[in-house]
Design a protein around this motif. Sequence first.
Motif, PDB file in Angstrom:
ATOM      1  N   ASP A  30       0.797  -1.202   0.136  1.00 32.47           N
ATOM      2  CA  ASP A  30       0.103   0.020   0.112  1.00 32.47           C
ATOM      3  C   ASP A  30       0.866   1.288   0.133  1.00 32.47           C
ATOM      4  O   ASP A  30       1.579   1.471   0.787  1.00 32.47           O
ATOM      5  CB  ASP A  30      -0.939  -0.065   1.358  1.00 32.47           C
ATOM      6  N   GLN A  31       0.685   2.020  -0.889  1.00 35.45           N
ATOM      7  CA  GLN A  31       1.672   3.180  -1.280  1.00 35.45           C
ATOM      8  C   GLN A  31       1.444   4.253  -0.016  1.00 35.45           C
ATOM      9  O   GLN A  31       2.298   5.055   0.423  1.00 35.45           O
ATOM     10  CB  GLN A  31       1.337   3.902  -2.427  1.00 35.45           C
ATOM     11  N   LEU A  32       0.181   3.982   0.773  1.00 35.72           N
ATOM     12  CA  LEU A  32       0.246   5.026   1.842  1.00 35.72           C
ATOM     13  C   LEU A  32       1.319   4.661   2.840  1.00 35.72           C
ATOM     14  O   LEU A  32       1.806   5.790   3.475  1.00 35.72           O
ATOM     15  CB  LEU A  32      -1.238   5.110   2.748  1.00 35.72           C
ATOM     16  N   PHE A  33       1.656   3.468   2.900  1.00 38.21           N
ATOM     17  CA  PHE A  33       2.957   3.279   4.101  1.00 38.21           C
ATOM     18  C   PHE A  33       4.217   2.977   3.409  1.00 38.21           C
ATOM     19  O   PHE A  33       5.051   3.048   4.207  1.00 38.21           O
ATOM     20  CB  PHE A  33       2.354   1.861   4.798  1.00 38.21           C
ATOM     21  N   SER A  34       4.366   2.724   2.025  1.00 39.14           N
ATOM     22  CA  SER A  34       5.674   2.152   1.422  1.00 39.14           C
ATOM     23  C   SER A  34       6.085   3.392   0.678  1.00 39.14           C
ATOM     24  O   SER A  34       7.363   3.250   0.124  1.00 39.14           O
ATOM     25  CB  SER A  34       5.371   1.143   0.639  1.00 39.14           C
ATOM     26  N   THR A  35       5.424   4.770   0.601  1.00 38.97           N
ATOM     27  CA  THR A  35       6.237   5.657  -0.136  1.00 38.97           C
ATOM     28  C   THR A  35       6.115   6.973   0.900  1.00 38.97           C
ATOM     29  O   THR A  35       4.877   7.240   1.282  1.00 38.97           O
ATOM     30  CB  THR A  35       5.796   5.845  -1.439  1.00 38.97           C
ATOM     31  N   MET A  36       6.745   7.851   0.729  1.00 37.69           N
ATOM     32  CA  MET A  36       6.752   9.061   1.229  1.00 37.69           C
ATOM     33  C   MET A  36       6.391  10.099   0.241  1.00 37.69           C
ATOM     34  O   MET A  36       6.924  10.103  -0.726  1.00 37.69           O
ATOM     35  CB  MET A  36       8.043   9.469   2.043  1.00 37.69           C
ATOM     36  N   ALA A  37       5.185  10.839   0.758  1.00 32.78           N
ATOM     37  CA  ALA A  37       4.830  11.956  -0.241  1.00 32.78           C
ATOM     38  C   ALA A  37       5.976  13.254  -0.196  1.00 32.78           C
ATOM     39  O   ALA A  37       6.467  13.522   0.798  1.00 32.78           O
ATOM     40  CB  ALA A  37       3.575  12.378   0.065  1.00 32.78           C
ATOM     41  N   ALA A  38       6.039  13.820  -1.327  1.00 34.49           N
ATOM     42  CA  ALA A  38       6.692  14.923  -1.479  1.00 34.49           C
ATOM     43  C   ALA A  38       6.344  15.934  -0.253  1.00 34.49           C
ATOM     44  O   ALA A  38       5.255  16.175  -0.239  1.00 34.49           O
ATOM     45  CB  ALA A  38       6.800  15.462  -2.791  1.00 34.49           C
ATOM     46  N   PRO A  39       7.092  16.886   0.478  1.00 32.37           N
ATOM     47  CA  PRO A  39       6.852  17.715   1.466  1.00 32.37           C
ATOM     48  C   PRO A  39       6.050  18.760   0.797  1.00 32.37           C
ATOM     49  O   PRO A  39       6.378  19.117  -0.392  1.00 32.37           O
ATOM     50  CB  PRO A  39       8.005  18.063   1.759  1.00 32.37           C
ATOM     51  N   VAL A  40       5.284  19.404   1.465  1.00 29.80           N
ATOM     52  CA  VAL A  40       4.501  20.710   1.010  1.00 29.80           C
ATOM     53  C   VAL A  40       4.966  21.944   1.931  1.00 29.80           C
ATOM     54  O   VAL A  40       4.994  21.552   2.948  1.00 29.80           O
ATOM     55  CB  VAL A  40       3.041  20.564   1.323  1.00 29.80           C
ATOM     56  N   THR A  93      -4.171  15.387   1.633  1.00 30.26           N
ATOM     57  CA  THR A  93      -3.938  13.989   2.031  1.00 30.26           C
ATOM     58  C   THR A  93      -2.686  13.404   1.239  1.00 30.26           C
ATOM     59  O   THR A  93      -2.388  14.082   0.533  1.00 30.26           O
ATOM     60  CB  THR A  93      -5.355  13.340   1.456  1.00 30.26           C
ATOM     61  N   HIS A  94      -2.448  12.242   1.567  1.00 35.34           N
ATOM     62  CA  HIS A  94      -1.220  11.371   0.809  1.00 35.34           C
ATOM     63  C   HIS A  94      -1.962  11.539  -0.457  1.00 35.34           C
ATOM     64  O   HIS A  94      -3.165  10.965  -0.858  1.00 35.34           O
ATOM     65  CB  HIS A  94      -0.943  10.333   1.539  1.00 35.34           C
ATOM     66  N   PRO A  95      -0.850  11.475  -1.706  1.00 32.08           N
ATOM     67  CA  PRO A  95      -1.698  11.523  -3.085  1.00 32.08           C
ATOM     68  C   PRO A  95      -1.972   9.941  -2.992  1.00 32.08           C
ATOM     69  O   PRO A  95      -2.943  10.117  -4.205  1.00 32.08           O
ATOM     70  CB  PRO A  95      -0.433  11.808  -3.827  1.00 32.08           C
ATOM     71  N   ALA A  96      -1.685   8.966  -2.536  1.00 31.02           N
ATOM     72  CA  ALA A  96      -2.144   7.708  -2.958  1.00 31.02           C
ATOM     73  C   ALA A  96      -3.405   7.271  -2.384  1.00 31.02           C
ATOM     74  O   ALA A  96      -3.940   6.242  -2.363  1.00 31.02           O
ATOM     75  CB  ALA A  96      -0.892   6.815  -2.446  1.00 31.02           C
ATOM     76  N   GLU A  97      -3.893   8.142  -1.257  1.00 30.27           N
ATOM     77  CA  GLU A  97      -5.051   7.849  -0.334  1.00 30.27           C
ATOM     78  C   GLU A  97      -6.525   7.850  -1.489  1.00 30.27           C
ATOM     79  O   GLU A  97      -6.669   8.721  -2.245  1.00 30.27           O
ATOM     80  CB  GLU A  97      -5.269   9.008   0.730  1.00 30.27           C
ATOM     81  N   ASP A  98      -6.904   6.669  -1.221  1.00 33.96           N
ATOM     82  CA  ASP A  98      -8.463   6.631  -2.012  1.00 33.96           C
ATOM     83  C   ASP A  98      -9.323   7.776  -1.686  1.00 33.96           C
ATOM     84  O   ASP A  98      -9.518   8.023  -0.611  1.00 33.96           O
ATOM     85  CB  ASP A  98      -9.070   5.244  -1.698  1.00 33.96           C
ATOM     86  N   ARG A  99      -9.746   8.384  -2.749  1.00 30.81           N
ATOM     87  CA  ARG A  99     -10.439   9.517  -2.573  1.00 30.81           C
ATOM     88  C   ARG A  99     -11.908   9.153  -1.811  1.00 30.81           C
ATOM     89  O   ARG A  99     -12.597  10.048  -1.017  1.00 30.81           O
ATOM     90  CB  ARG A  99     -11.020  10.248  -3.969  1.00 30.81           C
ATOM     91  N   ALA A 100     -12.619   7.887  -2.124  1.00 28.50           N
ATOM     92  CA  ALA A 100     -13.500   7.439  -1.239  1.00 28.50           C
ATOM     93  C   ALA A 100     -13.318   7.431   0.234  1.00 28.50           C
ATOM     94  O   ALA A 100     -14.237   7.434   1.177  1.00 28.50           O
ATOM     95  CB  ALA A 100     -13.948   6.012  -1.945  1.00 28.50           C
ATOM     96  N   GLY A 113       3.266  18.186  -8.852  1.00 30.69           N
ATOM     97  CA  GLY A 113       2.457  17.596 -10.122  1.00 30.69           C
ATOM     98  C   GLY A 113       1.481  16.521  -9.391  1.00 30.69           C
ATOM     99  O   GLY A 113       0.580  16.002 -10.346  1.00 30.69           O
ATOM    100  N   SER A 114       1.399  16.257  -8.050  1.00 29.81           N
ATOM    101  CA  SER A 114       0.623  15.295  -7.707  1.00 29.81           C
ATOM    102  C   SER A 114      -0.977  16.055  -7.380  1.00 29.81           C
ATOM    103  O   SER A 114      -1.012  17.154  -7.369  1.00 29.81           O
ATOM    104  CB  SER A 114       0.960  14.759  -6.026  1.00 29.81           C
ATOM    105  N   GLN A 115      -1.767  15.013  -7.120  1.00 31.45           N
ATOM    106  CA  GLN A 115      -3.225  15.805  -6.609  1.00 31.45           C
ATOM    107  C   GLN A 115      -3.494  15.421  -5.228  1.00 31.45           C
ATOM    108  O   GLN A 115      -2.939  13.930  -4.917  1.00 31.45           O
ATOM    109  CB  GLN A 115      -4.295  15.078  -7.614  1.00 31.45           C
ATOM    110  N   ARG A 116      -4.090  15.996  -4.557  1.00 27.29           N
ATOM    111  CA  ARG A 116      -4.305  15.698  -3.163  1.00 27.29           C
ATOM    112  C   ARG A 116      -5.789  16.379  -2.736  1.00 27.29           C
ATOM    113  O   ARG A 116      -6.174  17.184  -3.297  1.00 27.29           O
ATOM    114  CB  ARG A 116      -3.288  16.379  -2.123  1.00 27.29           C
ATOM    115  N   VAL A 117      -6.447  15.857  -1.756  1.00 26.40           N
ATOM    116  CA  VAL A 117      -7.678  16.408  -1.309  1.00 26.40           C
ATOM    117  C   VAL A 117      -7.083  17.316  -0.120  1.00 26.40           C
ATOM    118  O   VAL A 117      -6.630  17.102   1.006  1.00 26.40           O
ATOM    119  CB  VAL A 117      -8.505  15.276  -0.596  1.00 26.40           C
ATOM    120  N   LEU A 118      -8.028  18.498  -0.172  1.00 27.16           N
ATOM    121  CA  LEU A 118      -7.648  19.593   0.648  1.00 27.16           C
ATOM    122  C   LEU A 118      -8.764  19.885   1.501  1.00 27.16           C
ATOM    123  O   LEU A 118      -9.921  19.850   1.149  1.00 27.16           O
ATOM    124  CB  LEU A 118      -7.637  20.925  -0.239  1.00 27.16           C
TER     125      LEU A 118
END
Length: 352
Positions: free
Chosen positions: A7-17, A62-69, A110-115
Amino acid sequence: MSEMMIDQLFSTMAAPVECSEATVLLWQHYGLRGVASPLNSERDANFHIRGYDGREYVLKLTHPAEDRAVTDFQSRALLHALARDPTLPVPQLLPRSDGQPYAVVNMADGSQRVLRLLSYLGGQPLHQLVRSAAQRRHLGETLGRLDNALRDYVHPAAHHPLLWDIQHAERLQPLLAETPDGPQKAVLADWLVHFIQQVQPVLGGLRRQVIHNDLNPHNVLVDPQDQITTAGLIDFGDMVEAPLINELAVACSYQLSSSANPLDTAGELIAGYHAVCPLLAEEVAILYELILTRLCMTVTITGWRAARYPENSSYILRNNGLSWDGLQRLSALGRARATDYLFQLCQMKGQA
């Protein structure tokens, strides 16, 4: 590794904001200006906002890999809980300028996140305070109120896979396989086998609902004046539909004492919860083993993640040592004595 483990939520670190990017989004989507400072988070990018309007907020990306649902599930749970119990000390999800509860935004990387923007709850984090019986009882009562408010909440994403979900602790096996051999690994592996064979089959027959699932002391705010009243329950990022008793198992795993009966302090929280949200005998009967399972999960997951992200290890490991210590002391108490104590605490006779 299984799909769950990669699961990318745990296996990858998102770029800092950057804080500057957060304040631009705050203005674009909420018409607010303020000063942003980063907050610690396991997955998301969170900021404390001191608004020029004199108010304080929490801005979450949110982390870019988090499911929008899943994001929608968590967001609407807050709206539902406050609609059922308006005085609950949980963050209020504030609408965007267009009235929507959140927005999908394009980030500089370049990523998309939920604000999302939440109200800021004042109070002192529980982990910074001296503990007391009255404090634990009030926390139990508040947690019971939250679960009562969530009792009828349903959402299509409520069953999403989550590494921190006690009912699926078998998903820790690939993590344990990567853990260096030693006495600790042997204890964790033995308990996992016990969980799969003896505990997991019981869970299917228990009451289920959406739960907070992460009531650790870093997610609890207390009134700084009386140091008793729960002023805030925060971080709904680990919510999931699960056996209701799992909620208490998580909370109790962080409330153990160093006495001969390490459950005596957790018992104060249980009593408060039970007074507001009465437990059933079959739930009390399995609670001891579920607390132990959560402790095993905390030691396993945090150790695994800290090895991957040493730059964030102090935050990841903040509950590791206490969880291992609690696991050893609770194991020494034994199931029979622990369950007898829990039944007496809840004024129930016999064992289910």
